[in-house]
Design a protein around this motif. Structure first.
Motif, PDB file in Angstrom:
ATOM      1  N   ILE A 143      -1.660   5.138   4.357  1.00 12.35           N
ATOM      2  CA  ILE A 143      -2.165   3.761   4.412  1.00 12.35           C
ATOM      3  C   ILE A 143      -3.247   3.564   3.360  1.00 12.35           C
ATOM      4  O   ILE A 143      -3.283   2.552   2.651  1.00 12.35           O
ATOM      5  CB  ILE A 143      -2.698   3.454   5.836  1.00 12.35           C
ATOM      6  N   TRP A 144      -4.121   4.577   3.233  1.00 15.63           N
ATOM      7  CA  TRP A 144      -5.177   4.475   2.206  1.00 15.63           C
ATOM      8  C   TRP A 144      -4.532   4.339   0.836  1.00 15.63           C
ATOM      9  O   TRP A 144      -4.951   3.528   0.004  1.00 15.63           O
ATOM     10  CB  TRP A 144      -6.056   5.718   2.268  1.00 15.63           C
ATOM     11  N   SER A 145      -3.506   5.148   0.633  1.00 16.68           N
ATOM     12  CA  SER A 145      -2.837   5.152  -0.666  1.00 16.68           C
ATOM     13  C   SER A 145      -2.168   3.802  -0.936  1.00 16.68           C
ATOM     14  O   SER A 145      -2.235   3.269  -2.043  1.00 16.68           O
ATOM     15  CB  SER A 145      -1.793   6.263  -0.677  1.00 16.68           C
ATOM     16  N   ALA A 146      -1.532   3.238   0.103  1.00 18.28           N
ATOM     17  CA  ALA A 146      -0.877   1.942  -0.065  1.00 18.28           C
ATOM     18  C   ALA A 146      -1.897   0.857  -0.378  1.00 18.28           C
ATOM     19  O   ALA A 146      -1.656  -0.026  -1.195  1.00 18.28           O
ATOM     20  CB  ALA A 146      -0.102   1.590   1.204  1.00 18.28           C
ATOM     21  N   ARG A 147      -3.057   0.952   0.266  1.00 20.02           N
ATOM     22  CA  ARG A 147      -4.093  -0.045   0.001  1.00 20.02           C
ATOM     23  C   ARG A 147      -4.605   0.078  -1.425  1.00 20.02           C
ATOM     24  O   ARG A 147      -4.911  -0.915  -2.077  1.00 20.02           O
ATOM     25  CB  ARG A 147      -5.255   0.128   0.982  1.00 20.02           C
ATOM     26  N   SER A 148      -4.698   1.336  -1.886  1.00 16.78           N
ATOM     27  CA  SER A 148      -5.218   1.523  -3.240  1.00 16.78           C
ATOM     28  C   SER A 148      -4.275   0.890  -4.254  1.00 16.78           C
ATOM     29  O   SER A 148      -4.681   0.518  -5.350  1.00 16.78           O
ATOM     30  CB  SER A 148      -5.394   3.003  -3.550  1.00 16.78           C
ATOM     31  N   ALA A 149      -3.005   0.752  -3.862  1.00 19.50           N
ATOM     32  CA  ALA A 149      -2.034   0.156  -4.776  1.00 19.50           C
ATOM     33  C   ALA A 149      -2.187  -1.356  -4.852  1.00 19.50           C
ATOM     34  O   ALA A 149      -1.574  -2.002  -5.683  1.00 19.50           O
ATOM     35  CB  ALA A 149      -0.619   0.503  -4.324  1.00 19.50           C
ATOM     36  N   HIS A 150      -3.021  -1.920  -3.971  1.00 15.85           N
ATOM     37  CA  HIS A 150      -3.182  -3.374  -3.969  1.00 15.85           C
ATOM     38  C   HIS A 150      -4.156  -3.872  -5.032  1.00 15.85           C
ATOM     39  O   HIS A 150      -4.364  -5.059  -5.169  1.00 15.85           O
ATOM     40  CB  HIS A 150      -3.648  -3.852  -2.588  1.00 15.85           C
ATOM     41  N   ARG A 151      -4.772  -2.917  -5.700  1.00 11.19           N
ATOM     42  CA  ARG A 151      -5.615  -3.298  -6.826  1.00 11.19           C
ATOM     43  C   ARG A 151      -4.747  -4.100  -7.796  1.00 11.19           C
ATOM     44  O   ARG A 151      -3.561  -3.793  -7.969  1.00 11.19           O
ATOM     45  CB  ARG A 151      -6.090  -2.003  -7.476  1.00 11.19           C
TER      46      ARG A 151
ATOM     47  N   ARG B 143       4.623  -5.147   1.396  1.00 10.67           N
ATOM     48  CA  ARG B 143       5.415  -4.472   2.419  1.00 10.67           C
ATOM     49  C   ARG B 143       6.306  -3.405   1.781  1.00 10.67           C
ATOM     50  O   ARG B 143       6.455  -2.301   2.290  1.00 10.67           O
ATOM     51  CB  ARG B 143       6.270  -5.511   3.165  1.00 10.67           C
ATOM     52  N   GLN B 144       6.883  -3.768   0.623  1.00 11.92           N
ATOM     53  CA  GLN B 144       7.763  -2.814  -0.051  1.00 11.92           C
ATOM     54  C   GLN B 144       6.975  -1.616  -0.581  1.00 11.92           C
ATOM     55  O   GLN B 144       7.428  -0.477  -0.486  1.00 11.92           O
ATOM     56  CB  GLN B 144       8.513  -3.510  -1.190  1.00 11.92           C
ATOM     57  N   LEU B 145       5.799  -1.894  -1.129  1.00 11.92           N
ATOM     58  CA  LEU B 145       4.976  -0.787  -1.618  1.00 11.92           C
ATOM     59  C   LEU B 145       4.568   0.123  -0.469  1.00 11.92           C
ATOM     60  O   LEU B 145       4.606   1.345  -0.574  1.00 11.92           O
ATOM     61  CB  LEU B 145       3.718  -1.327  -2.319  1.00 11.92           C
ATOM     62  N   ARG B 146       4.159  -0.508   0.642  1.00 12.22           N
ATOM     63  CA  ARG B 146       3.775   0.289   1.810  1.00 12.22           C
ATOM     64  C   ARG B 146       4.962   1.110   2.292  1.00 12.22           C
ATOM     65  O   ARG B 146       4.817   2.269   2.692  1.00 12.22           O
ATOM     66  CB  ARG B 146       3.256  -0.635   2.911  1.00 12.22           C
ATOM     67  N   GLY B 147       6.143   0.513   2.216  1.00  6.58           N
ATOM     68  CA  GLY B 147       7.357   1.240   2.614  1.00  6.58           C
ATOM     69  C   GLY B 147       7.575   2.473   1.758  1.00  6.58           C
ATOM     70  O   GLY B 147       7.941   3.543   2.269  1.00  6.58           O
ATOM     71  N   LEU B 148       7.350   2.326   0.431  1.00 12.02           N
ATOM     72  CA  LEU B 148       7.542   3.475  -0.457  1.00 12.02           C
ATOM     73  C   LEU B 148       6.604   4.618  -0.068  1.00 12.02           C
ATOM     74  O   LEU B 148       6.989   5.784  -0.033  1.00 12.02           O
ATOM     75  CB  LEU B 148       7.258   3.070  -1.920  1.00 12.02           C
TER      76      LEU B 148
END
Lengths: 886, 237
Positions: free
Chosen positions: A869-877, A799-804
């Motif tokens: 959103i795509w970018s936030a998902r890519s951070a979930h790696r 959630r915090q990463l998505r917020g950033l």
């Protein structure tokens, strides 16, 4: 080495290269599409200019020459389809007696027209009443003499001898300026106005006049050969002009001094040629921002991979690569993306041309069809070189290896910001705008009667400088807010980032150049989309207003002169299904001093039920105010600005007009009081006219007859309602639907259908806006995946990463949209003011295509959110995987 | 106190336990291409421990440290954190990790980097900044608080990473070759800072290294080879 490097690039950096190639392709496609559009636009301008000419050539037969020989020579010329002789005779005046009174005119021109003339040149004579088979009288002359079909008119020849004829039809001569030109004379020697009194006789009647006149005053007789030329012309008006002018010169040479060619078609094409040049600049001006934006987008995309490129370059240098080798490697990279982008762009433009403009080529002439695509591809290559090679060379010269390997190079203020170039450009823009709009534009009438446009090309610099300066100012504001307003930004994004708002604003501050470029790109893309759509919507709006002014309303029912139809006849029209409102309109001729002007009698309280009155039509008050004034004061009158100036009128002044009295057929003086200025009015001519109360005019002249009825259908089914009206009302009145007027107004420029260009430009604007917001964002964040990996191992949750990410998206989206809307609105105002000459009449207000504007905003913001959103998902790696690669 | 068993396993009394690994194996990939990084390791880390994990490159040191920190899961075997209850991954107050490579957020200045884990945990901005500055001052790094990571040398960046751990006050500090990319002198400084931080927090410190000189400063040394812990170091002091 180069092949190996390229292979690596294509395999490992496919997305980055493809993104740059797409940017280049968009720029190439925008430019090449403009070529396609201009190709089709110029073609339609040529066709329109040619179609508007009633008589293509008027060959003046020289004194003493044999008209039959001249006619034969003319008819034998290439591409001449019709050549008919027309006699011209000057008479001392015309006399008619009606209702016990006798009217006499000043000098008149008597034309002798052969059988079939009206059919051969349908644009020259328009029947208003009676029949075309016999003696015809011009509308204004008929009014002067108070004659109708069936009445007798006596032509007084120079020696005083009379020739009596019987009128069978009243006609209008729409192109009287051309018809009565002095063939071969320069523009400044042309008559200022066509003759007031004109009679058109069949050859038999004219022979009587000619024989009476020829013996005593042969100088008052002349002959012209009127020519219809083939309209199968070159698509480019400039080429068509040269062709037709050469043909005219060729005919003159063939005539060996026995005739001079009045080249009306050439004059029309000359005007179209000028309009075409203007159109090229205008549409380039409207479309070029798209290409510039695509170029900037390409630069931004390339820049988003700059850190990676610097690291690669540093690695190459530490492995001993020379400057030449690095230069070759990046040049080949630029060439690859430039060529691929160019080919894709041209293919896209060709497809767009076929689908939208029905044009396969990129230009109206062979030269332009070659230059447009080559130029577009060259621009694409320049963009590729600028985006790929120049930054690499710059880095090589300015950065040492250790600096090149760093993640975040220290951000200095750009040079233009330090010298306040943005503000300077905006000030310059304002100055140019003021200077050019004070001069303005006007539709001017060439001697041959062809409408064309006078242009001050400097005026384009005002909006252009504003566009560039505005974009730079947005960058400056982003820079200042993100650098100095961190606390404010933190507060703004707190709902998204929560406790991390200060850290996020700090991150954004360091990334401000990336965010600013995204915001500026979005703003400029929205400015492009907004200003283009508003300009085009306003253009369409004014074309509609012009059509409505010309036709009067959705449908105009024009009664033949002298028919005596009363206002009560409106009931029969109102009963036809589809008719929403009917408004009777009186049309009279009134003398003010020695000038004869049109006078329209209206019902002030109800006229707006059937037609549209804009404030821009009037001075001294709004349309509703002046209609209220007119309605409350029976003898009120609205006067043209020219008349106000000529007679030094002030509001409340008495104006005495002389109108024809119905019972005596003589002119009676009717007092009016001047209450305001009317510049335009439905069905009224563009020069001078009066607007008064119909009831007052009827009362003072004893004539309540109506000249026309304005019919409102709510803009629906005008053609079918017009057909129903024809069935109901029979052959008497002339019924015209607004559609006919739409295709017969203004200069050749306004014949250009902007719908295709609008669709293409708006399509590109959406692509660029989405690209600016989304692609740039995605690529930028992909480069910053490292940050998210570190944040994850330090405990940041999804959630915090998505917020950033969403906080950055919000800053780009909110700022870009707000600045884009503000700049777009201002630029639209500027464009419409600067290009007011294109609009006839000038718009009272901008037309705002809300559905499109909202759609553009939604698409752009949607692209940003999708990218975020795509970018936030890519951070979930798994973060540890990312960190291990660092 | 750590007990080294005959098979190389190390264990301590459970009351002091921070991490317990029992026959932990971690593999990358699957099937024939699978690479076993950690093979059947059993070990315990007690509170206040000072452990040097030694071994050549590729011996599995980093993977074992990541498993201990909860950043990677064991493919087989069991890992537990008796004092924490659950995996301390993402809990900077329980385990702090110093990585071998650059691990500062490039877009945050030094104080921002040091305070970031606190903010993530919900500490207020002012409190996080205060604790970050305190941590930097404690380690003599206060002067670089406004610098960006790119303005720091490798040694300075590593010391900031240590300060970040200190600010979060974890009970276990894990450092994965923190001096691997540094010269001896700088590496020594970084190690000083690590010891100082661990002492100040009374935290356990596990540092991987292949440098015997650095390992020599630790009272307890584990040797790893081909993914397994070797018993040859004998009983620690």
């Amino acid at each position: 080495m180069i092949a190996l490097w390229m292979r690596g690039l294509v395999l490992r950096r496919t997305a980055g290269l493809a993104a740059i190639a797409v940017g280049v392709a968009i720029a190439v496609a925008v430019l090449a599409s403009l070529g396609s559009f201009l190709s089709s636009a110029q073609s339609s301008m040529t066709a329109r200019a040619a179609a508007g000419v009633a008589v293509d050539w008027q060959v003046q037969v020289a004194k003493g020459a044999d008209p039959a020989a001249v006619q034969a020579t003319t008819a034998a010329a290439a591409d001449v389809t019709t050549a008919l002789p027309v006699g011209f005779a000057q008479s001392s005046g015309l006399v008619a007696t009606s209702g016990g009174t006798t009217q006499t005119t000043g000098p008149a021109v008597v034309l002798g027209i052969p059988d079939g003339y009206a059919a051969a040149f349908p644009g020259e004579i328009r029947l208003l009443a009676g029949s075309l088979n016999g003696v015809l009288i011009a509308q204004q002359t008929a009014a002067n003499l108070h004659v109708l079909p069936g009445d007798s008119v006596t032509i007084t020849l120079a020696d005083g001898s009379p020739v009596a004829v019987t009128i069978v039809g009243v006609v209008d001569i729409p192109q009287a300026n051309s018809l009565f030109q002095t063939v071969g004379a320069p523009a400044q020697s042309q008559p200022s106005a066509p003759p007031d009194n004109v009679l058109l006789l069949p050859q038999g009647n004219f022979a009587a006049v000619a024989s009476g006149l020829g013996t005593i005053h042969p100088e008052l007789l002349s002959t012209q050969i009127h020519v219809a030329h083939s309209h199968a012309l070159a698509a480019d008006p400039a080429v068509a002009f040269v062709d037709i002018t050469s043909a005219a010169h060729n005919l003159e040479a063939a005539l060996t001094g026995t005739g001079v060619v009045g080249d009306n078609l050439g004059a029309a094409l000359d005007a179209a040629r000028g309009d075409s040049s203007y159109a090229t600049v205008l549409f380039l001006f409207l479309g070029l921002p798209g290409a510039v934006l695509a170029g900037i987008l390409t630069f931004a995309i390339a820049n988003s991979g700059a850190e990676r490129r610097r690291r690669e370059q540093a690695l190459l240098r530490t492995r001993g690569a020379s400057a030449q080798l690095i230069g070759r490697l990046v040049s080949v990279e630029a060439l690859l993306v430039g060529v691929v982008g160019g080919v894709i762009g041209l293919a896209a433009a060709a497809l767009i041309g076929i689908v939208t403009f029905g044009s396969v080529g990129f230009g109206a002439s062979a030269l332009s069809a070659t230059l447009w695509p080559i130029g577009a591809v060259l621009v694409g290559l320049l963009i590729a070189v600028g985006a790929v090679v120049i930054p690499a060379v710059h880095d090589f010269r300015t950065l040492i290896v250790s600096e090149a390997r760093t993640q975040l190079v220290a951000q200095k203020k750009p040079w233009w910001m330090r010298i306040w170039l943005d503000v300077l450009l905006l000030v310059l823009s304002g100055i140019v705008f003021l200077l050019t709009t004070q001069k303005g534009y006007s539709l001017v009438l060439a001697p041959e009667g062809v409408a064309s446009i006078q242009v001050n090309y400097w005026a384009f610099f005002g909006p252009a400088l504003f566009w560039v300066g505005g974009g730079m100012l947005v960058w400056r504001i982003y820079e200042a807010v993100l650098r100095r307003g961190r606390r404010g930004v933190a507060g703004l994004i707190r709902p998204i980032t929560g406790k991390l708002s200060v850290a996020a604003s700090g991150m954004m501050s360091r990334q401000r150049s990336v965010l600013a470029s995204g915001g500026v790109m979005l703003a400029l893309a929205l400015v492009f989309a907004g200003s283009t759509s508003i300009f085009n919507a306003t253009y369409q709006q004014q074309a509609e207003v012009d059509a409505r002014l010309t036709n009067g309303a959705d449908i105009a029912v024009t009664e033949p002169p002298g028919s005596g139809v009363l206002p009560t006849a409106a009931a029969a029209i109102a009963a036809v299904p589809g008719v929403r409102a009917v408004e009777p309109l009186q049309h009279r001729f009134a003398y003010v001093g020695s000038d004869l002007q049109d006078l329209f009698g209206v019902r002030a309280s109800t006229i707006t039920q059937a037609t549209l009155l804009q404030d821009a039509y009037f001075q001294g008050g709004t349309a509703p105010q002046l209609m209220t004034t007119l309605g409350s004061q029976p003898d009120a009158i609205l006067v043209s600005a020219e008349t106000v100036s000529d007679f030094q009128l002030k509001v409340g002044d008495l104006i005495n007009l002389r109108l024809q009295d119905a019972s005596t057929n003589s002119l009676v003086t009717v007092p009016f009081h001047y209450v305001g200025v009317a510049n335009e009015f439905p069905t009224a001519p563009k020069d001078s006219f009066f607007i008064a109360n119909a009831s007052y005019v009827a009362q003072m002249t004893g004539d309540n007859s109506v000249s026309s009825f304005l019919v409102d259908t709510g803009g629906q089914s005008t053609d079918s309602v017009a057909t129903a009206l024809r069935t109901t009302l029979g052959q008497g009145p002339t019924i015209t639907a607004i559609g006919a007027a739409r295709s017969a107004i203004g200069s050749s420029l306004t014949s250009v259908d902007l719908a295709g260009l609008t669709r293409v430009e708006l399509g590109f604007a959406l692509v660029i806006a989405a690209g600016a917001g989304g692609l740039l964002f995605v690529l930028g964040l992909a480069e910053r995946r490292r940050t998210f990996a570190i944040a994850t191992v330090l405990g940041a949750n999804r959630r915090q990463l998505r917020g950033l990410v969403l906080a950055e998206a919000a800053i780009v989206a909110i700022g870009g949209t707000l600045f884009g809307a503000a700049l777009g609105w201002l630029l639209s105002q500027m464009l419409v003011a600067v290009l007011s000459g294109v609009f006839d009449p000038p718009p009272a207000a901008l037309a705002l295509p809300w559905p499109y504007l909202i759609g553009a905003g939604v698409v752009a913001i949607g692209a940003i959110v999708a990218g975020a959103i795509w970018s936030a998902r890519s951070a979930h790696r798994p973060a540890i995987e990312t960190l291990r690669e660092l | 106190m750590t007990l080294i068993q005959a098979n190389g396993a190390r264990s301590v009394a459970s009351a002091e336990l921070l991490v317990r690994c029992v026959d932990v194996t971690h593999s990358y990939g699957t099937g024939e291409t699978a690479v076993v990084a950690v093979a059947g390791v059993t070990c315990d880390v007690a509170a206040n421990a000072r452990i040097a994990l030694m071994g050549p490159s590729g011996s599995g040191k980093s993977t074992l440290l990541h498993v201990m920190a909860g950043l990677e899961s064991a493919t087989s075997g069991g890992v537990s954190w008796p004092s924490f209850g659950s995996s301390p991954a993402g809990k900077p107050g329980e385990v702090g990790v110093v990585f071998q490579g650059p691990s500062l957020i490039p877009s945050l200045d030094v104080v921002g980097n040091v305070g970031f884990p606190l903010l993530v945990q919900g500490v207020s901005d002012d409190e996080a900044e205060k604790r970050a500055l305190d941590a930097l001052d404690d380690l003599g790094l206060g002067w670089m608080s406004t610098k960006l990571p790119d303005e720091l040398s490798g040694g300075q960046a590593q010391r900031v990473a240590v300060a970040r751990v200190l600010a979060a006050a974890p009970r276990l500090i894990i450092a994965d070759e923190p001096t691997g990319q540094l010269d001896h002198e700088t590496g020594r400084h970084v190690l000083d800072v690590l010891f100082r931080a661990a002492d100040r927090l009374s935290a356990a410190l596990v540092v991987s290294t292949h440098d015997p000189e650095i390992a020599g400063r630790f009272p307890e040394r584990w040797l790893m080879h081909d993914g397994a812990l070797l018993p040859k170091e004998g009983l620690s002091s």
